[in-house]
Design an enzyme around this catalytic site. Structure first.
Site, short mmCIF file in Angstrom:
data_model
loop_
_atom_site.label_atom_id
_atom_site.label_comp_id
_atom_site.label_asym_id
_atom_site.label_seq_id
_atom_site.Cartn_x
_atom_site.Cartn_y
_atom_site.Cartn_z
N MET A 105 43.51 25.82 34.65
CA MET A 105 43.92 27.19 34.99
C MET A 105 44.68 27.20 36.31
O MET A 105 45.69 26.55 36.43
CB MET A 105 42.71 28.10 35.02
CG MET A 105 42.22 28.39 33.62
SD MET A 105 41.54 30.02 33.44
CE MET A 105 39.85 29.71 33.89
N CYS A 106 44.20 27.83 37.31
CA CYS A 106 44.85 28.13 38.59
C CYS A 106 45.28 29.60 38.54
O CYS A 106 45.66 30.10 37.49
CB CYS A 106 46.09 27.31 38.93
SG CYS A 106 45.73 25.58 39.29
N GLY A 107 45.18 30.23 39.69
CA GLY A 107 45.56 31.63 39.78
C GLY A 107 46.64 31.83 40.84
O GLY A 107 46.66 31.13 41.85
N ARG A 112 39.89 31.80 38.31
CA ARG A 112 40.89 30.90 37.74
C ARG A 112 41.04 29.62 38.54
O ARG A 112 41.62 28.65 38.05
CB ARG A 112 42.25 31.58 37.65
CG ARG A 112 42.31 32.77 36.74
CD ARG A 112 43.74 33.27 36.60
NE ARG A 112 44.58 32.25 35.99
CZ ARG A 112 44.72 32.09 34.67
NH1 ARG A 112 44.10 32.89 33.84
NH2 ARG A 112 45.47 31.13 34.19
#
Lengths: 297, 251
Positions: free
Chosen positions: A1-3, A32
């Site tokens: 993910m990663c936000g 995330r």
């Protein structure tokens, strides 16, 4: 993910609220990317006064101010602040000169941000705790972004945290992964560009910086990136006067943009936008695959 | 069609014919989404109002009961996922994966929906009154989807069964690698995906289209012969059913 969250403020009345708004947006991106977080703030005159430059370092010695003054004689106003793993040095001098001085006095440290208007902070750990250590809530200015990282392509280290800021007042954050970064890194190294890490996102940041240095604008640079890079990506890229979003042609990685007369915001998820003032008056859309969206100050 | 008959969609927005109970109110500003879903999985009422969703994920997921759920605001990912028999109305926008793997019942979104709306859904009716972004109906397996506006690129990707009705435009890559789903589009269609072709829209298809639009509450379109005449039908050319190396470039 990663936000990803980013806010480009058009209405100067909102400049004092930049940090508190971004922190609220960041809360919606924490799940995330629980591994690490970094932020970039543009236009905060407390953090980088008018006529000064700021250099952000990782792995800096405890107090490099005296050494910086020795290398850059005649400078009285050298300030040093520590925010978690990040050390921020400011001085009334050209950004490149300040970065060179920092590299001279602290060769073991890594420069992770340079600019006249930009201050970068990065570290590892819970994003909201990091936001407190960066004192994000008090930040002011006209533009800011933050990234929460779920590490996939390289280790969880402060150096691997985003944003990647490799040119003056430039930042790039990435949700996704590049599959041909090693090939492009080799090609860029062949052209004399130096790298700090094995991170895939750094390659994109170096590539965009090289395009901008070639005279391309932000939009053109990101089109060129799309022609060269293979992989999954949603990118938010900021410069001294720009704010741009692009997704790859398949667009698996989420992105949502809200365009309001007073601001433009981009986030991985809607819940980060839900906190913004006047959201119901904004035009909300998801960036189309492969299309570059750019806003200028 | 069985799914449609089991789903009284016309009641989905107000539930006037349900048991006449007071709607139970769950405010996500003070309750967690887990508390909400636990209640919906062992319901103590037939009607619910969900307040302050503010983009929360997994709202009203896993319903397996004859319930009316009215969500008053915008929802995040996977709203109404795995729904069976529930009738869900979202007065706002919906994030990715709306109604993914729905089995029966209905979901209506008054605003727009993000990508992968109705992904893998097997039954029921999904109505998006606004537009959807990419991959609407990806791998749909029997659901009926009616979109009032446009759908984004790569919609009905690998669609296997069910019907997709688009009252606006469909972007590039529509129906890529489609199996047996049927697609109706009123507006412009971008480049069709691999193995998706336009097909003749015969009387039985027109009847099916009217039924779907009516079920979705879009009677203004369903009763407008001119509007109906603008729809075109798309489906599988059935040339990519079985992988052969000669087709490798087509996938």
């Amino acid at each position: 993910m990663c936000g990803i969250v980013g806010l480009h403020v058009r209405d100067p009345e909102l400049y004092p609220r930049l940090g508190s708004l971004l922190e609220a947006m960041l809360a919606g991106a924490t799940e995330r990317g629980p591994d690490a977080a970094g932020i970039a703030v543009y236009g905060d005159r407390q953090r980088c006064p008018e006529g000064h430059s700021a250099v952000s370092l990782l792995g800096a010695p405890a107090d490099p101010a005296a050494d910086i003054r020795r290398v850059l004689p005649g400078l009285s106003e050298v300030t040093v602040g520590r925010f978690g793993a990040t050390t921020v040095i400011t001085a009334p001098v050209d950004p490149d000169a300040l970065a060179a001085a920092a590299r001279t006095v602290a060769p073991e440290a890594r420069v992770v941000g340079i600019g006249r208007d930009l201050v970068v902070y990065k570290d590892i750990g819970n994003p909201l705790e990091l936001a407190t250590s960066y004192d994000l809530a008090s930040a002011t200015g006209w533009q800011a972004l933050a990234h929460t990282r779920m590490a996939t392509e390289s280790a969880i280290t402060p150096e691997g945290s985003h944003p990647f800021s490799v040119g003056p007042d430039q930042c790039l954050v990435h949700n996704g992964s590049f599959s041909n970064h090693a090939t492009i890194r080799r090609a860029l190294r062949h052209e004399g560009i130096e790298f700090d890490s094995e991170n895939d996102t750094e390659v994109a940041a170096r590539f965009v910086a090289a395009c901008l240095a070639d005279g391309d604008d932000l939009e053109k640079s990101l089109h060129r990136l799309g022609e060269e890079f293979d992989g999954f990506y949603t990118l938010l890229v900021t410069t001294a006067d720009g704010f741009a979003v692009v997704r790859d042609e398949i667009a698996c990685k989420p992105a949502i943009v809200a365009d309001h007369p007073r601001w433009v915001a981009m986030a991985s998820e809607f819940r980060s936008l839900a906190v913004l003032p006047g959201l119901s008056e904004a035009t909300i859309f998801e960036p189309e695959p492969g299309r570059v969206y750019a806003w200028q100050r | 069609m069985a799914a449609l008959r089991k789903s009284p969609e016309t009641e989905a927005d107000g539930g006037s014919t349900t048991l006449g109970e007071e709607a139970r109110v769950i405010d996500l500003a003070s309750s967690s989404v887990r508390e909400l879903n636990a209640e919906l999985h062992s319901p103590t009422a037939r009607r619910y109002r969900v307040l302050s969703p503010r983009g929360t994920h997994a709202v009203a997921v896993g319903i397996d009961d004859d319930l009316d759920v009215h969500v008053e605001g915008d929802v995040g990912y996977y709203c109404g996922g795995m729904n069976q028999r529930g009738r869900i109305v979202v007065d706002g926008m919906a994030g990715p994966g709306l109604g993914e793997n729905m089995m029966s019942g209905s979901i209506r979104v008054r605003g727009d929906a993000s990508q992968s709306a109705g992904a893998t859904a097997r039954g029921g009716l999904l109505v998006v009154e606004g537009k959807t972004s990419m991959r609407c109906g990806i791998s749909m397996k029997g659901v009926d989807i009616v979109v009032g506006g446009d759908v984004g690129p790569m919609s009905a990707f690998m669609a296997q069964a069910g019907r997709l009705v688009v009252c606006g435009d469909a972007a590039d890559g529509l129906g890529d690698s489609i199996y047996e789903a049927r697609i109706y589009v009123r507006g412009k269609v971008g480049e069709l995906g691999a193995d998706c072709i336009e097909k003749e829209l015969r009387d039985e298809h027109r009847a099916e289209l009217v039924e779907l639009l009516t079920a979705a509450g879009m009677t203004d379109v369903a009763e407008d012969a001119g509007a109906l005449g603008e729809f075109r039908r798309y489906g599988s050319a059935r040339t990519l059913y079985h992988f052969t190396s000669e087709h490798a470039g087509s996938y």
